[in-house]
Design an enzyme around this catalytic site. Structure first.
Site, mmCIF file in Angstrom:
data_model
loop_
_atom_site.group_PDB
_atom_site.id
_atom_site.type_symbol
_atom_site.label_atom_id
_atom_site.label_comp_id
_atom_site.label_asym_id
_atom_site.label_seq_id
_atom_site.Cartn_x
_atom_site.Cartn_y
_atom_site.Cartn_z
ATOM 1 N N GLU A 86 -17.581 2.452 0.041
ATOM 2 C CA GLU A 86 -16.347 3.016 -0.545
ATOM 3 C C GLU A 86 -16.616 4.078 -1.600
ATOM 4 O O GLU A 86 -15.840 5.009 -1.777
ATOM 5 C CB GLU A 86 -15.502 1.898 -1.162
ATOM 6 C CG GLU A 86 -14.834 0.963 -0.157
ATOM 7 C CD GLU A 86 -15.672 -0.240 0.233
ATOM 8 O OE1 GLU A 86 -16.909 -0.230 0.023
ATOM 9 O OE2 GLU A 86 -15.090 -1.198 0.749
ATOM 10 N N GLU B 168 -15.999 -6.933 3.978
ATOM 11 C CA GLU B 168 -15.159 -7.835 3.183
ATOM 12 C C GLU B 168 -14.425 -8.833 4.073
ATOM 13 O O GLU B 168 -14.291 -10.016 3.718
ATOM 14 C CB GLU B 168 -14.168 -7.011 2.356
ATOM 15 C CG GLU B 168 -14.876 -6.164 1.306
ATOM 16 C CD GLU B 168 -13.950 -5.201 0.593
ATOM 17 O OE1 GLU B 168 -13.276 -4.396 1.284
ATOM 18 O OE2 GLU B 168 -13.881 -5.244 -0.641
ATOM 19 N N GLY C 193 -14.138 -2.572 4.170
ATOM 20 C CA GLY C 193 -13.227 -3.673 4.471
ATOM 21 C C GLY C 193 -13.728 -4.552 5.611
ATOM 22 O O GLY C 193 -13.350 -5.725 5.700
ATOM 23 N N ALA D 221 -11.487 -0.239 6.120
ATOM 24 C CA ALA D 221 -10.064 0.072 6.140
ATOM 25 C C ALA D 221 -9.897 1.439 6.804
ATOM 26 O O ALA D 221 -10.826 2.248 6.815
ATOM 27 C CB ALA D 221 -9.523 0.091 4.716
HETATM 28 N N1 CO8 Z 1 -11.218 4.710 9.198
HETATM 29 C C1 CO8 Z 1 -10.666 5.492 10.138
HETATM 30 N N2 CO8 Z 1 -11.340 5.930 11.227
HETATM 31 C C2 CO8 Z 1 -12.612 5.533 11.364
HETATM 32 C C3 CO8 Z 1 -13.253 4.723 10.417
HETATM 33 C C4 CO8 Z 1 -12.491 4.289 9.302
HETATM 34 N N3 CO8 Z 1 -12.987 3.472 8.353
HETATM 35 N N4 CO8 Z 1 -14.522 4.508 10.814
HETATM 36 C C5 CO8 Z 1 -14.677 5.168 11.974
HETATM 37 N N5 CO8 Z 1 -13.530 5.802 12.323
HETATM 38 C C6 CO8 Z 1 -13.280 6.624 13.494
HETATM 39 C C7 CO8 Z 1 -13.903 8.000 13.341
HETATM 40 O O1 CO8 Z 1 -13.065 8.826 12.576
HETATM 41 C C8 CO8 Z 1 -14.024 8.427 14.779
HETATM 42 O O2 CO8 Z 1 -12.746 8.846 15.229
HETATM 43 P P1 CO8 Z 1 -12.602 10.252 16.056
HETATM 44 O O3 CO8 Z 1 -13.365 10.010 17.317
HETATM 45 O O4 CO8 Z 1 -11.122 10.370 16.242
HETATM 46 O O5 CO8 Z 1 -13.205 11.299 15.184
HETATM 47 C C9 CO8 Z 1 -14.346 7.132 15.509
HETATM 48 O O6 CO8 Z 1 -13.928 6.066 14.630
HETATM 49 C C10 CO8 Z 1 -15.827 6.940 15.781
HETATM 50 O O7 CO8 Z 1 -16.528 7.095 14.553
HETATM 51 P P2 CO8 Z 1 -17.762 8.119 14.350
HETATM 52 O O8 CO8 Z 1 -17.605 9.280 15.288
HETATM 53 O O9 CO8 Z 1 -17.859 8.409 12.901
HETATM 54 O O10 CO8 Z 1 -18.952 7.183 14.855
HETATM 55 P P3 CO8 Z 1 -20.498 7.275 14.372
HETATM 56 O O11 CO8 Z 1 -21.226 6.327 15.293
HETATM 57 O O12 CO8 Z 1 -20.942 8.684 14.255
HETATM 58 O O13 CO8 Z 1 -20.500 6.664 12.884
HETATM 59 C C11 CO8 Z 1 -19.919 5.072 11.150
HETATM 60 C C12 CO8 Z 1 -20.161 5.312 12.673
HETATM 61 C C13 CO8 Z 1 -21.213 5.243 10.379
HETATM 62 C C14 CO8 Z 1 -19.399 3.643 11.021
HETATM 63 C C15 CO8 Z 1 -18.866 6.094 10.643
HETATM 64 O O14 CO8 Z 1 -17.743 6.044 11.510
HETATM 65 C C16 CO8 Z 1 -18.371 5.817 9.245
HETATM 66 O O15 CO8 Z 1 -19.052 6.118 8.283
HETATM 67 N N6 CO8 Z 1 -17.148 5.247 9.121
HETATM 68 C C17 CO8 Z 1 -16.518 5.011 7.834
HETATM 69 C C18 CO8 Z 1 -17.161 3.831 7.114
HETATM 70 C C19 CO8 Z 1 -16.505 3.642 5.773
HETATM 71 O O16 CO8 Z 1 -16.570 4.475 4.883
HETATM 72 N N7 CO8 Z 1 -15.838 2.473 5.594
HETATM 73 C C20 CO8 Z 1 -15.188 2.132 4.355
HETATM 74 C C21 CO8 Z 1 -13.748 2.490 4.453
HETATM 75 S S1 CO8 Z 1 -12.916 2.260 2.887
HETATM 76 C C22 CO8 Z 1 -12.580 0.610 2.827
HETATM 77 O O17 CO8 Z 1 -12.886 -0.147 3.725
HETATM 78 C C23 CO8 Z 1 -11.864 0.116 1.603
HETATM 79 C C24 CO8 Z 1 -11.799 -1.440 1.573
HETATM 80 C C25 CO8 Z 1 -10.392 -1.907 1.618
HETATM 81 C C26 CO8 Z 1 -10.219 -3.346 2.074
HETATM 82 C C27 CO8 Z 1 -9.787 -3.502 3.527
HETATM 83 C C28 CO8 Z 1 -9.059 -4.796 3.856
HETATM 84 C C29 CO8 Z 1 -9.870 -5.841 4.575
#
Ligand code: CO8
Length: 260
Positions: A133, A113, A110, A66
């Site tokens: 999460e 999921e 998400g 998400a």
């Molecule tokens: N939300 C918003 N932005 C994101 C997300 C995210 N989940 N994931 C990545 N991005 C963005 C980053 O902020 C970044 O943006 P910017 O260039 O503007 O800084 C861009 O995407 C590229 O990401 P990274 O620079 O971080 O890329 P890396 O290759 O270094 O890392 C990762 C990749 C490991 C995937 C890292 O981006 C990461 O950890 N992302 C978050 C993963 C996470 O915690 N996901 C869980 C989110 S909570 C959730 O899903 C709750 C469930 C709800 C249900 C949803 C309905 C189906």
């Protein structure tokens, strides 16, 4: 066809392909992206020319969860009143047609999921499945605690969800049965479309009934599930495709299903 900002759609024969296309955010699932996914899904579910749907992302990410930036300042009362996430995921779980996820790269939170809401998951060999999460001070909110536990068992699901840092690679995901096949990344979409086309060529009514019956295995006890299955099995004999399928077998030819 409508124009979308965050997804691409394509039709190949009886197969519809939805590609998440928000590359700068690794397909983070914001409300606009989900609105578009739902819109495309309901169009394809209601289109009698479509027999199966493929849902995919990019080579780097199926979806990284998400959208954290979008939801970080929301409050409980508004989340509750707007049924946050509930209306996002309703459409996909209401789909009557089969939907296959083709997962390359990250399927986190998400994103994992979303893949698990699909009927079949195929993965590229660089795919990563995880539920991070807990690292954000929250928990899976779109089925992770339920569907992952069904798929991989309690110990592995607890380990993944409680640590937020134990992920499954594609081979591990396959060994647990979360994923049914693994392909080289560049072959994944093509192979997924092949399977979708194979399903879409079968009689559409029996395909949908089979999907309904399998899904009841997660809802009902055995005797109720068997009862449900038998009634649908009997009902298939009201379709032209059952007559065609069995006549074709007896006449030693290929069936020509009309999806009725
Ligand atoms: N939300 C918003 N932005 C994101 C997300 C995210 N989940 N994931 C990545 N991005 C963005 C980053 O902020 C970044 O943006 P910017 O260039 O503007 O800084 C861009 O995407 C590229 O990401 P990274 O620079 O971080 O890329 P890396 O290759 O270094 O890392 C990762 C990749 C490991 C995937 C890292 O981006 C990461 O950890 N992302 C978050 C993963 C996470 O915690 N996901 C869980 C989110 S909570 C959730 O899903 C709750 C469930 C709800 C249900 C949803 C309905 C189906």
């Amino acid at each position: 066809a409508p124009t979308y900002n965050m997804i691409k759609t394509e039709v190949q024969g009886r197969v519809a392909i939805i590609t998440l296309n928000r590359p700068k955010a690794l397909n983070a699932l914001c409300s606009e992206l989900f609105y578009e996914i739902n819109d495309a899904l309901s169009r394809f579910d209601n289109d009698s020319g479509i027999g199966a749907v493929v849902l995919t992302g990019s080579e780097r990410a199926f979806a990284a969860g998400a959208d954290i930036k979008e939801m970080k300042d929301t409050e409980f009362v508004n989340n509750y009143k707007s049924n946050f996430l509930g209306h996002w995921v309703e459409q996909i779980s209401k789909m009557r047609k089969p939907i296959i996820a083709a997962v390359n790269g990250y399927a986190l939170g998400g994103g994992c999921e979303l893949a698990m809401m699909c009927d079949i998951i195929y993965a590229g060999d660089k795919a990563v499945f995880g539920q991070p999460e807990i690292n954000l001070g929250t928990i899976p909110g779109a089925g992770g605690t339920q569907r992952l536990t069904h798929a991989v068992g309690k110990s592995k699901a607890m380990e993944m969800i409680l640590t937020g840092s134990v992920n499954l690679d594609a081979q591990e995901a396959m060994s647990y049965g979360l994923v049914s096949k693994v392909f080289p990344p560049e072959k994944l979409l093509e192979e997924t479309i092949k399977t979708a086309a194979k399903i879409a060529a079968k009689g559409a009514v029996s395909v949908q009934m089979a999907k309904e019956a399998v899904n009841q295995a997660y809802e009902l006890n055995l005797s109720s599930g068997l009862h449900f299955e038998r009634r649908l099995f009997q009902a298939t004999f009201a379709t032209k495709d059952q007559k065609e399928g069995m006549a074709a077998f007896a006449e030693k030819r290929k069936p020509d299903f009309v999806h009725e």
